[in-house]
Design a protein around this motif. Structure first.
Motif, PDB file in Angstrom:
ATOM      1  N   GLY A 117      12.941  -1.627 -45.888  1.00 59.65           N
ATOM      2  CA  GLY A 117      11.957  -3.164 -46.387  1.00 59.65           C
ATOM      3  C   GLY A 117      10.427  -1.893 -46.626  1.00 59.65           C
ATOM      4  N   ALA A 118       9.784  -1.354 -46.299  1.00 56.33           N
ATOM      5  CA  ALA A 118       8.517  -1.252 -45.871  1.00 56.33           C
ATOM      6  C   ALA A 118       8.463   0.247 -47.678  1.00 56.33           C
ATOM      7  CB  ALA A 118       7.903   0.157 -45.310  1.00 56.33           C
ATOM      8  N   ASP A 157       7.356   0.505 -53.221  1.00 58.77           N
ATOM      9  CA  ASP A 157       7.773   0.201 -54.961  1.00 58.77           C
ATOM     10  C   ASP A 157       6.893  -0.930 -55.696  1.00 58.77           C
ATOM     11  OD1 ASP A 157       8.407   2.554 -54.286  1.00 58.77           O
ATOM     12  OD2 ASP A 157      10.843   1.832 -53.981  1.00 58.77           O
ATOM     13  N   MET A 158       7.097  -2.001 -54.556  1.00 63.83           N
ATOM     14  CA  MET A 158       6.286  -2.917 -55.233  1.00 63.83           C
ATOM     15  C   MET A 158       4.671  -3.083 -55.489  1.00 63.83           C
ATOM     16  SD  MET A 158       7.822  -6.392 -52.762  1.00 63.83           S
ATOM     17  CE  MET A 158       9.475  -6.622 -52.824  1.00 63.83           C
ATOM     18  N   ILE A 159       4.343  -2.394 -54.609  1.00 63.57           N
ATOM     19  CA  ILE A 159       2.653  -1.934 -54.813  1.00 63.57           C
ATOM     20  C   ILE A 159       2.476  -1.227 -55.767  1.00 63.57           C
ATOM     21  CG2 ILE A 159       0.573  -1.245 -52.996  1.00 63.57           C
ATOM     22  CD1 ILE A 159       1.523  -1.968 -51.151  1.00 63.57           C
ATOM     23  N   LEU A 200      -2.693   0.447 -51.110  1.00 60.39           N
ATOM     24  CA  LEU A 200      -1.508   1.480 -51.356  1.00 60.39           C
ATOM     25  C   LEU A 200      -1.537   2.197 -49.842  1.00 60.39           C
ATOM     26  CD1 LEU A 200       1.151   2.452 -51.884  1.00 60.39           C
ATOM     27  CD2 LEU A 200       0.813   3.297 -53.930  1.00 60.39           C
ATOM     28  N   ARG A 201      -2.474   3.229 -49.915  1.00 68.18           N
ATOM     29  CA  ARG A 201      -3.309   3.972 -49.687  1.00 68.18           C
ATOM     30  C   ARG A 201      -3.406   3.544 -47.936  1.00 68.18           C
ATOM     31  NH1 ARG A 201      -7.489   7.612 -51.209  1.00 68.18           N
ATOM     32  NH2 ARG A 201      -6.818   9.106 -49.236  1.00 68.18           N
ATOM     33  N   ALA A 216       7.101   3.995 -44.254  1.00 71.85           N
ATOM     34  CA  ALA A 216       7.380   4.223 -45.969  1.00 71.85           C
ATOM     35  C   ALA A 216       7.341   5.771 -46.992  1.00 71.85           C
ATOM     36  CB  ALA A 216       6.392   3.252 -46.358  1.00 71.85           C
ATOM     37  N   ALA A 217       6.735   6.278 -46.551  1.00 72.17           N
ATOM     38  CA  ALA A 217       6.628   7.842 -47.067  1.00 72.17           C
ATOM     39  C   ALA A 217       8.086   8.306 -47.899  1.00 72.17           C
ATOM     40  CB  ALA A 217       6.669   8.797 -45.657  1.00 72.17           C
TER      41      ALA A 217
END
Length: 93
Positions: free
Chosen positions: A45-46, A51-53, A76-77, A86-87
């Protein structure tokens, strides 16, 4: 009465991250906060939020909206710092 600030606070996302999700999904921030909280508890999910951002960043760049792209990159950062899961993972070659 519960406010949008309360809902965002419960989502484990920042206001900027929620705004990016709302922009990407074309939904109100209250729905985006709920979606984000849900995704953070799902497998990958992360990564989906990341990916959305990134999609939003690409859209801002295509529109030549440099200031908005900078805001999104900041979000994003922050997201990547707060959610290391999410990396990007190295691909198996």
């Amino acid at each position: 009465m519960i406010t949008i600030t309360d809902i965002i606070g419960l989502s484990d996302l920042s206001e900027e991250e929620v705004a990016a999700l709302a922009e990407h999904e074309h939904v109100p921030e209250v729905f985006a906060a709920t979606l984000g909280a849900y995704l953070l508890h799902e497998a990958h999910g992360a990564e989906r939020i990341r990916d959305m951002i990134l999609d939003d960043v690409r859209g801002a760049i295509r529109r030549h909206d440099v200031e908005h792209a900078r805001q999104l990159i900041g979000a994003l950062r922050h997201f990547m710092t707060e959610h290391p899961e999410a990396a990007f993972k190295p691909s198996a070659a």
